[in-house]
Design a protein around this motif. Structure first.
Motif, PDB file in Angstrom:
ATOM      1  N   PRO A  52       0.812  -1.228   0.000  1.00  0.00           N
ATOM      2  CA  PRO A  52       0.000   0.000   0.000  1.00  0.00           C
ATOM      3  C   PRO A  52       0.842   1.274   0.000  1.00  0.00           C
ATOM      4  CG  PRO A  52      -0.128  -1.107   2.137  1.00  0.00           C
ATOM      5  CD  PRO A  52       0.549  -2.052   1.196  1.00  0.00           C
ATOM      6  N   ASP A  53       1.991   1.231   0.663  1.00  0.00           N
ATOM      7  CA  ASP A  53       2.845   2.420   0.722  1.00  0.00           C
ATOM      8  C   ASP A  53       3.586   2.670  -0.576  1.00  0.00           C
ATOM      9  OD1 ASP A  53       4.206  -0.012   1.331  1.00  0.00           O
ATOM     10  OD2 ASP A  53       5.946   1.153   1.982  1.00  0.00           O
ATOM     11  N   THR A  55       1.884   2.250  -3.519  1.00  0.00           N
ATOM     12  CA  THR A  55       0.785   2.374  -4.475  1.00  0.00           C
ATOM     13  C   THR A  55       0.435   3.837  -4.702  1.00  0.00           C
ATOM     14  OG1 THR A  55      -0.166   0.212  -3.919  1.00  0.00           O
ATOM     15  CG2 THR A  55      -1.656   1.843  -4.884  1.00  0.00           C
ATOM     16  N   VAL A  56       0.172   4.174  -5.964  1.00  0.00           N
ATOM     17  CA  VAL A  56      -0.358   5.490  -6.320  1.00  0.00           C
ATOM     18  C   VAL A  56      -1.644   5.269  -7.111  1.00  0.00           C
ATOM     19  CG1 VAL A  56       0.016   7.673  -7.532  1.00  0.00           C
ATOM     20  CG2 VAL A  56       1.959   6.509  -6.425  1.00  0.00           C
ATOM     21  N   ALA A 103      -5.718   4.475   1.271  1.00  0.00           N
ATOM     22  CA  ALA A 103      -5.131   5.805   1.056  1.00  0.00           C
ATOM     23  C   ALA A 103      -5.479   6.747   2.204  1.00  0.00           C
ATOM     24  CB  ALA A 103      -5.639   6.390  -0.255  1.00  0.00           C
ATOM     25  N   PRO A 104      -4.512   7.188   3.018  1.00  0.00           N
ATOM     26  CA  PRO A 104      -3.122   6.747   3.015  1.00  0.00           C
ATOM     27  C   PRO A 104      -2.963   5.348   3.633  1.00  0.00           C
ATOM     28  CG  PRO A 104      -3.524   8.290   4.822  1.00  0.00           C
ATOM     29  CD  PRO A 104      -4.796   8.196   4.040  1.00  0.00           C
ATOM     30  N   ALA A 106      -1.289   4.818   0.699  1.00  0.00           N
ATOM     31  CA  ALA A 106      -1.243   5.003  -0.749  1.00  0.00           C
ATOM     32  C   ALA A 106      -1.497   6.474  -1.079  1.00  0.00           C
ATOM     33  CB  ALA A 106      -2.284   4.115  -1.431  1.00  0.00           C
ATOM     34  N   ALA A 107      -0.873   6.936  -2.149  1.00  0.00           N
ATOM     35  CA  ALA A 107      -1.062   8.312  -2.610  1.00  0.00           C
ATOM     36  C   ALA A 107      -2.185   8.350  -3.652  1.00  0.00           C
ATOM     37  CB  ALA A 107       0.228   8.841  -3.217  1.00  0.00           C
ATOM     38  N   VAL A 108      -2.776   9.517  -3.818  1.00  0.00           N
ATOM     39  CA  VAL A 108      -3.837   9.727  -4.806  1.00  0.00           C
ATOM     40  C   VAL A 108      -3.464  10.930  -5.664  1.00  0.00           C
ATOM     41  CG1 VAL A 108      -6.287  10.193  -5.192  1.00  0.00           C
ATOM     42  CG2 VAL A 108      -5.585   8.795  -3.236  1.00  0.00           C
TER      43      VAL A 108
END
Length: 202
Positions: A52-53, A55-56, A103-104, A106-108
């Protein structure tokens, strides 16, 4: 894993997952409904949950109302007036809930056109994280995913398309794009299943 699934070897810690437009806009009963999205969602979730960290998520943000946009995009939003922000419920642009929970960390990244590389800061974000490889999933295979893949190739990233974690509303062009990646972009685009990717990305 088949010998040729990832011909350039395992995925390094500098790999990131670029998940394209897995939004209510396409999952819900709108004019842009993508029926396959629910089918590929569990595989997309597995890819996200594994890293997850790294992932964008991208989100396609429609024009506010018909008549907005530059050049052909103005005509586009006149044609798709029902898909402008003025006509949609606010939650339409949001990520599918089962992905939004990541997210977070993950970034968006939001975008106004098919490509996530235009006026979004995506490349700068990835470079700041030291990314050199992208696993690509999401929707649609033959529109925004295609724009993401070709833009990544142009910027020199190693690109791995998750073949069973992408979807389209057109079977014919989805299949055609998978053939195109194999036959025309073999040096720069690798195509593998989500399971093969997860085994190669420790």
């Amino acid at each position: 894993m088949p010998q040729d699934a990832l011909p350039h070897g395992p995925l390094s810690p500098r790999c990131a997952h670029l998940c394209i437009d897995m939004q209510n806009l396409f999952a819900g009963q709108t004019e842009w409904h993508t029926p396959w999205m629910t089918r590929v969602l569990p595989l997309v979730e597995r890819l996200v949950a594994a890293h997850p960290d790294r992932t964008v998520f991208t989100r396609f943000v429609p024009a506010g109302r018909p008549g907005e946009g530059r050049g052909t995009w103005r005509r586009y939003w006149e044609r798709w007036s029902s898909m402008t922000l003025a006509a949609l419920p606010p939650e339409a642009v949001e990520l599918i809930p089962s992905l939004a929970r990541f997210a977070p960390p993950a970034a968006v990244v939001d975008k106004r056109v098919y490509s996530p590389w235009v006026d979004s800061g995506l490349h700068e974000l990835l470079q700041a994280r030291g990314t050199d490889t992208l696993v690509v999933s999401g929707a649609e295979t033959d529109v925004c995913v295609l724009a993401a893949v070709l833009g990544a190739v142009d910027r020199g990233y190693r690109v791995v398309v998750a073949t069973d974690a992408i979807c389209s509303s057109s079977d014919h062009t989805h299949d055609a794009l998978l053939s195109l990646y194999h036959e025309r972009y073999g040096q720069q685009v690798e195509a593998a299943t989500a399971e093969e990717i997860l085994r190669a990305w420790r």
